[in-house]
Design a protein around this motif. Structure first.
Motif, PDB file in Angstrom:
ATOM      1  N   THR A   1      -1.474   8.983   2.416  1.00  0.00           N
ATOM      2  CA  THR A   1      -1.939   8.696   3.768  1.00  0.00           C
ATOM      3  C   THR A   1      -1.515   7.299   4.230  1.00  0.00           C
ATOM      4  OG1 THR A   1      -4.053   8.105   2.741  1.00  0.00           O
ATOM      5  CG2 THR A   1      -3.889  10.282   3.749  1.00  0.00           C
ATOM      6  N   ALA A   2      -1.601   6.303   3.363  1.00  0.00           N
ATOM      7  CA  ALA A   2      -1.215   4.943   3.754  1.00  0.00           C
ATOM      8  C   ALA A   2       0.264   4.893   4.111  1.00  0.00           C
ATOM      9  CB  ALA A   2      -1.523   3.966   2.620  1.00  0.00           C
ATOM     10  N   PHE A   3       1.093   5.543   3.301  1.00  0.00           N
ATOM     11  CA  PHE A   3       2.531   5.577   3.570  1.00  0.00           C
ATOM     12  C   PHE A   3       2.815   6.282   4.889  1.00  0.00           C
ATOM     13  CE2 PHE A   3       6.599   7.848   3.281  1.00  0.00           C
ATOM     14  CZ  PHE A   3       7.463   6.783   3.079  1.00  0.00           C
ATOM     15  N   PHE A   4       2.133   7.393   5.159  1.00  0.00           N
ATOM     16  CA  PHE A   4       2.365   8.155   6.382  1.00  0.00           C
ATOM     17  C   PHE A   4       1.963   7.347   7.620  1.00  0.00           C
ATOM     18  CE2 PHE A   4       1.784  12.356   3.901  1.00  0.00           C
ATOM     19  CZ  PHE A   4       3.112  12.306   3.515  1.00  0.00           C
ATOM     20  N   VAL A   5       0.790   6.696   7.572  1.00  0.00           N
ATOM     21  CA  VAL A   5       0.313   5.943   8.734  1.00  0.00           C
ATOM     22  C   VAL A   5       1.245   4.767   9.029  1.00  0.00           C
ATOM     23  CG1 VAL A   5      -1.544   4.474   9.592  1.00  0.00           C
ATOM     24  CG2 VAL A   5      -2.103   6.624   8.442  1.00  0.00           C
TER      25      VAL A   5
ATOM     26  N   PHE B   1       0.797  -1.236   0.000  1.00  0.00           N
ATOM     27  CA  PHE B   1       0.000   0.000   0.000  1.00  0.00           C
ATOM     28  C   PHE B   1       0.829   1.285   0.000  1.00  0.00           C
ATOM     29  CE2 PHE B   1      -2.546  -3.227   2.327  1.00  0.00           C
ATOM     30  CZ  PHE B   1      -3.606  -3.341   1.421  1.00  0.00           C
ATOM     31  N   TRP B   2       2.167   1.217  -0.195  1.00  0.00           N
ATOM     32  CA  TRP B   2       2.997   2.413  -0.049  1.00  0.00           C
ATOM     33  C   TRP B   2       2.623   3.526  -1.026  1.00  0.00           C
ATOM     34  CZ3 TRP B   2       6.148   4.427  -3.885  1.00  0.00           C
ATOM     35  CH2 TRP B   2       6.352   3.611  -5.001  1.00  0.00           C
ATOM     36  N   ASP B   3       2.094   3.172  -2.211  1.00  0.00           N
ATOM     37  CA  ASP B   3       1.799   4.190  -3.225  1.00  0.00           C
ATOM     38  C   ASP B   3       0.314   4.547  -3.301  1.00  0.00           C
ATOM     39  OD1 ASP B   3       1.056   1.728  -4.162  1.00  0.00           O
ATOM     40  OD2 ASP B   3       1.842   2.013  -6.187  1.00  0.00           O
ATOM     41  N   ARG B   4      -0.507   4.055  -2.360  1.00  0.00           N
ATOM     42  CA  ARG B   4      -1.936   4.393  -2.343  1.00  0.00           C
ATOM     43  C   ARG B   4      -2.111   5.814  -1.798  1.00  0.00           C
ATOM     44  NH1 ARG B   4      -4.966  -0.402  -2.614  1.00  0.00           N
ATOM     45  NH2 ARG B   4      -3.682  -1.904  -3.767  1.00  0.00           N
ATOM     46  N   THR B   5      -2.956   6.600  -2.452  1.00  0.00           N
ATOM     47  CA  THR B   5      -3.186   7.984  -2.037  1.00  0.00           C
ATOM     48  C   THR B   5      -4.670   8.235  -1.800  1.00  0.00           C
ATOM     49  OG1 THR B   5      -3.378   8.769  -4.332  1.00  0.00           O
ATOM     50  CG2 THR B   5      -1.190   8.817  -3.328  1.00  0.00           C
ATOM     51  N   THR B   6      -4.953   9.226  -0.988  1.00  0.00           N
ATOM     52  CA  THR B   6      -6.321   9.690  -0.771  1.00  0.00           C
ATOM     53  C   THR B   6      -6.326  11.218  -0.866  1.00  0.00           C
ATOM     54  OG1 THR B   6      -5.960   9.740   1.618  1.00  0.00           O
ATOM     55  CG2 THR B   6      -6.979   7.760   0.697  1.00  0.00           C
ATOM     56  N   VAL B   7      -7.484  11.772  -1.155  1.00  0.00           N
ATOM     57  CA  VAL B   7      -7.607  13.223  -1.293  1.00  0.00           C
ATOM     58  C   VAL B   7      -7.844  13.831   0.086  1.00  0.00           C
ATOM     59  CG1 VAL B   7      -8.934  15.112  -2.311  1.00  0.00           C
ATOM     60  CG2 VAL B   7      -8.506  13.024  -3.632  1.00  0.00           C
ATOM     61  N   VAL B   8      -6.946  14.694   0.500  1.00  0.00           N
ATOM     62  CA  VAL B   8      -7.041  15.404   1.775  1.00  0.00           C
ATOM     63  C   VAL B   8      -6.777  16.878   1.509  1.00  0.00           C
ATOM     64  CG1 VAL B   8      -6.139  15.645   4.119  1.00  0.00           C
ATOM     65  CG2 VAL B   8      -6.248  13.377   3.063  1.00  0.00           C
ATOM     66  N   GLY B   9      -7.709  17.735   1.926  1.00  0.00           N
ATOM     67  CA  GLY B   9      -7.524  19.168   1.723  1.00  0.00           C
ATOM     68  C   GLY B   9      -7.500  19.569   0.261  1.00  0.00           C
TER      69      GLY B   9
END
Length: 439
Positions: free
Chosen positions: A106-110, A92-100
């Protein structure tokens, strides 16, 4: 049995910082795929510092509920969390979500937060756990801790992370006004494979820990009681008194051979030791890593990769030297700290002069910057090991506070460099293909 315990201690130490070090060395690939781009290191710095909640909680539990924290259980949970997070990162390192209103990793950060929680908390759990074994195995643990930086760096080198070539980006034929840009070469294997390798290293550390925990207590010099009784917990700053004294009438350190541990240290000596821990960790984990790219990239890709690889080798090499040639003299360790800080100062100065540092384009300049990083890491790594050995003689609590002091130093170093690099832009990146410096 002795060789086996040395090996297990080393492999156990491998799990201390391997995950965070792995994420750092993989950044040249990550920034080309994730939406944050080269702002990713600044996000990563903040996430790692947020994970210092882990060691803070452990230290408070040691202080408020002495003797009740079951460290083997905590370490098992941490290593299992590290293995799980590395495996999830591979998927999941390259999965992204829309924030702001924009995409974010987000997956990478968590998952990186959980890896940082494991590694930061290891500072106040792994080393105190080694109290159950004789002091010579502490050096083996530090060798493994050094390998936690070297092995990911070696894997990144094999992956060809960060290697580039210069290409003509202007339209038409090559002219004297052609624009040259840097293009990253494709890696030898994927980022997913790299994260699986990190998971494998964490699994080895977990297996070594389980084996150490199962060893019969017939290992010479080991102790049954891993966590001291409630009455014996302290910050390590109190003088142990007559019970810890070993030299009839001599003051602390008087007549002491370099290879002999004397736990009877004065308050001033202990303050010096803990301040040294804060400074050494602040320099090696916060101040200098933030500018290594700025100090080495102007000399070319090969110089940059040699400096990172050899600096990673210097850590376990220094730990090995400390194992066979220990010197616990505080004067010697102070001089060595000053020498290592001098090399660090040169590295910082070259970073400040980027993109045109001293002797750029010359073999002498490239050799000096590589050696400076090698000696900076090696000298301060030796100091880390010897300070750990000295504090081990004072007991479990002293090592807990040693780990806490190290995390405080790392926090101070990182927080200091973050605004200098990301807000005030005091350091300028060098593009080897397009940067021209005055001769």
């Amino acid at each position: 049995m002795t060789l086996l315990v040395h090996l297990l201690s080393c492999v156990f130490g491998l799990g201390s910082w391997v995950a965070v070090n792995g994420v750092w060395v993989e950044l040249p690939l990550l920034v080309t795929s994730l939406p944050e781009g080269w702002l990713l290191p600044s996000y990563l710095t903040l996430i790692i510092q947020l994970a210092n909640l882990g060691p803070l909680l452990v230290t408070l539990l040691h202080r408020l509920t002495p003797g009740r924290l079951h460290e083997p259980a905590v370490i098992s949970c941490l290593l299992c969390l590290g293995v799980t997070s590395c495996i999830l990162l591979a998927f999941f390192w390259d999965r992204t979500t829309v924030v702001g209103g924009g995409p974010h990793s987000t997956a990478f950060f968590v998952l990186t937060f959980f890896l940082s929680l494991v590694d930061c908390t290891s500072s106040v759990t792994f080393l105190p756990f080694m109290m159950q074994l004789p002091e010579e195995y502490v050096s083996s643990f530090f060798v493994g801790e050094g390998l936690s930086g070297f092995l990911p760096a070696a894997a990144a080198l094999a992956q060809s992370v960060g290697f580039t070539k210069c290409v003509n980006s202007s339209s038409g034929n090559m002219t004297e006004h052609s624009i040259m840009q840097t293009e990253y070469l494709p890696p030898s294997f994927s980022t997913e494979v790299f994260f699986f390798l990190l998971a494998a290293m964490m699994c080895l550390s977990l297996a070594a820990f389980i084996a150490l925990n199962k060893l019969p207590r017939t290992v010479p010099g080991s102790t049954e009681n891993l966590v001291p009784d409630a009455g014996s917990i302290s910050s390590g700053l109190e003088n142990p008194g007559a019970e810890g004294a070993t030299g009839g009438g001599n003051g602390p350190g008087e007549g002491e051979a370099p290879g002999k541990v004397n736990p009877d240290l004065s308050l001033q000596q202990l303050i010096f030791i803990y301040v040294t821990v804060v400074w050494v960790n602040g320099a090696t984990n916060g101040l200098l890593p933030a500018v290594q790219t700025f100090s080495c990239k102007p000399y070319g890709d090969l110089t940059y990769h040699l400096s990172t690889a050899l600096a990673a080798v210097a850590n376990p090499a220094a730990c090995t030297v400390a194992m066979f040639f220990p010197n616990r003299s505080l004067l010697f360790l102070g001089l060595l700290t000053a020498l290592g800080s001098g090399f660090g100062g040169y590295n910082m100065a070259m970073a400040a002069m980027s993109p045109c540092p001293l002797m750029q384009g010359s073999a002498a300049g490239e050799t000096i910057i590589v050696l400076s990083w090698l000696l900076f890491t090696g000298t301060l790594s030796y100091v880390k090991v010897m300070v750990g050995v000295i504090l081990r003689a004072r007991g479990h609590s002293a090592l807990v506070w040693c780990g806490a002091a190290g995390q405080v130093g790392s926090l101070i170093g990182s927080v200091t460099m973050f605004p200098l690099v990301n807000v005030y832009k005091l350091f300028t990146s060098a593009d080897f293909c397009s940067t021209s410096c005055p001769s």
